[in-house]
Structure formats: C-alpha cells, structure tokens
Design a protein around this motif. Sequence first.
Motif, PDB file in Angstrom:
ATOM      1  N   PRO A  64       6.260   1.950  -0.813  1.00  0.00           N
ATOM      2  CA  PRO A  64       5.021   1.283  -0.382  1.00  0.00           C
ATOM      3  C   PRO A  64       5.339   0.343   1.010  1.00  0.00           C
ATOM      4  CG  PRO A  64       5.961   0.436  -2.553  1.00  0.00           C
ATOM      5  CD  PRO A  64       6.722   1.597  -2.321  1.00  0.00           C
ATOM      6  N   VAL A  65       4.428   0.311   1.619  1.00  0.00           N
ATOM      7  CA  VAL A  65       4.532  -0.475   3.013  1.00  0.00           C
ATOM      8  C   VAL A  65       3.814  -1.825   2.536  1.00  0.00           C
ATOM      9  CG1 VAL A  65       4.783   1.483   4.472  1.00  0.00           C
ATOM     10  CG2 VAL A  65       2.441   0.428   4.065  1.00  0.00           C
ATOM     11  N   ASN A  66       4.132  -2.580   3.506  1.00  0.00           N
ATOM     12  CA  ASN A  66       3.533  -4.091   3.591  1.00  0.00           C
ATOM     13  C   ASN A  66       2.105  -4.109   3.824  1.00  0.00           C
ATOM     14  OD1 ASN A  66       2.929  -6.765   4.157  1.00  0.00           O
ATOM     15  ND2 ASN A  66       4.661  -7.173   5.551  1.00  0.00           N
ATOM     16  N   VAL A  70       0.796  -1.199  -0.082  1.00  0.00           N
ATOM     17  CA  VAL A  70      -0.064  -0.061  -0.139  1.00  0.00           C
ATOM     18  C   VAL A  70       0.887   1.189  -0.047  1.00  0.00           C
ATOM     19  CG1 VAL A  70      -1.897   1.151   1.064  1.00  0.00           C
ATOM     20  CG2 VAL A  70      -1.770  -1.081   1.547  1.00  0.00           C
ATOM     21  N   ALA A  71       0.514   2.151  -0.771  1.00  0.00           N
ATOM     22  CA  ALA A  71       1.376   3.322  -0.899  1.00  0.00           C
ATOM     23  C   ALA A  71       0.321   4.474  -1.161  1.00  0.00           C
ATOM     24  CB  ALA A  71       2.320   3.301  -2.002  1.00  0.00           C
ATOM     25  N   ILE A 124       0.466   0.121   7.923  1.00  0.00           N
ATOM     26  CA  ILE A 124      -0.738   0.618   7.141  1.00  0.00           C
ATOM     27  C   ILE A 124      -1.225   1.914   8.080  1.00  0.00           C
ATOM     28  CG2 ILE A 124      -3.251   0.503   7.047  1.00  0.00           C
ATOM     29  CD1 ILE A 124      -1.522  -0.986   4.881  1.00  0.00           C
ATOM     30  N   MET A 125      -1.194   1.809   9.456  1.00  0.00           N
ATOM     31  CA  MET A 125      -1.381   2.898  10.159  1.00  0.00           C
ATOM     32  C   MET A 125      -0.452   3.854  10.211  1.00  0.00           C
ATOM     33  SD  MET A 125      -3.470   1.193  13.370  1.00  0.00           S
ATOM     34  CE  MET A 125      -3.811   2.643  14.039  1.00  0.00           C
ATOM     35  N   GLY A 126       0.792   3.585   9.953  1.00  0.00           N
ATOM     36  CA  GLY A 126       1.987   4.534   9.845  1.00  0.00           C
ATOM     37  C   GLY A 126       1.835   5.493   8.628  1.00  0.00           C
ATOM     38  N   LEU A 127       0.992   5.128   7.767  1.00  0.00           N
ATOM     39  CA  LEU A 127       0.926   5.851   6.470  1.00  0.00           C
ATOM     40  C   LEU A 127       0.103   6.936   6.833  1.00  0.00           C
ATOM     41  CD1 LEU A 127       0.114   3.190   3.700  1.00  0.00           C
ATOM     42  CD2 LEU A 127       2.213   4.664   3.735  1.00  0.00           C
ATOM     43  N   ASP A 128      -0.671   7.020   7.861  1.00  0.00           N
ATOM     44  CA  ASP A 128      -1.639   8.033   8.357  1.00  0.00           C
ATOM     45  C   ASP A 128      -2.315   8.500   7.092  1.00  0.00           C
ATOM     46  OD1 ASP A 128      -2.567   9.735  10.392  1.00  0.00           O
ATOM     47  OD2 ASP A 128      -1.058  11.694   9.626  1.00  0.00           O
ATOM     48  N   VAL A 129      -3.296   7.689   6.500  1.00  0.00           N
ATOM     49  CA  VAL A 129      -4.073   8.208   5.475  1.00  0.00           C
ATOM     50  C   VAL A 129      -5.263   8.363   6.106  1.00  0.00           C
ATOM     51  CG1 VAL A 129      -5.303   7.162   3.499  1.00  0.00           C
ATOM     52  CG2 VAL A 129      -3.012   6.391   3.796  1.00  0.00           C
TER      53      VAL A 129
END
Length: 86
Positions: free
Chosen positions: A43-45, A35-36, A52-57
């Motif tokens: 992209p992250v795993n 996911v990016a 996923i939470m670290g993406l702060d979407v």
Amino acid sequence: MGERKVTVAAEVGLHARPAATFVQRAKQAPMDITVARPYSGDPVNGKSILAIMGLDVRQGETVVISAEGEGSETILDELAAIAGAP
C-alpha cells in the motif's frame, strides 16, 4: 483497521483531479491512510499525490483504502465516494 474496496469510475482513473481531491480530503484526517491495488504490491500513503498517481489506477480497476483510528469509518466512506465517483 477499516477498509473499503472501491471500483474507480472516473474516465481518467485515480489521476489528476480525482487524485488531488482524494489527497486533499485524506490530508484532513488525523490518521494514516493507505491505498493499494489488491494482490499487487504494498500500500502507498493516501496523503501523497505522487504515491496515488504512481499506482496508475485506471477506470474500472479496484483499490483498497485503509485507515485506523477514531473517525476512520467516516473518512473511509468519504474517500470511497471520491474514488468511486465518475
């Protein structure tokens, strides 16, 4: 490699419950999933809740979900529906 661009609809973005639901489904897939955020970093795993939470979407932002392998189109459709669900 297949990919889906998805606008996140949930009020909380891709955090907490939506992120947990996404990761639970991603972990069932036999292939790698990433996911990016477009144009901002690597992209992250997609099978890691912390990544996923670290993406702060946040709500209204777009993510790109990618996977490769047999059955990836189905998985991508399901993950896109989870990420885009309100």
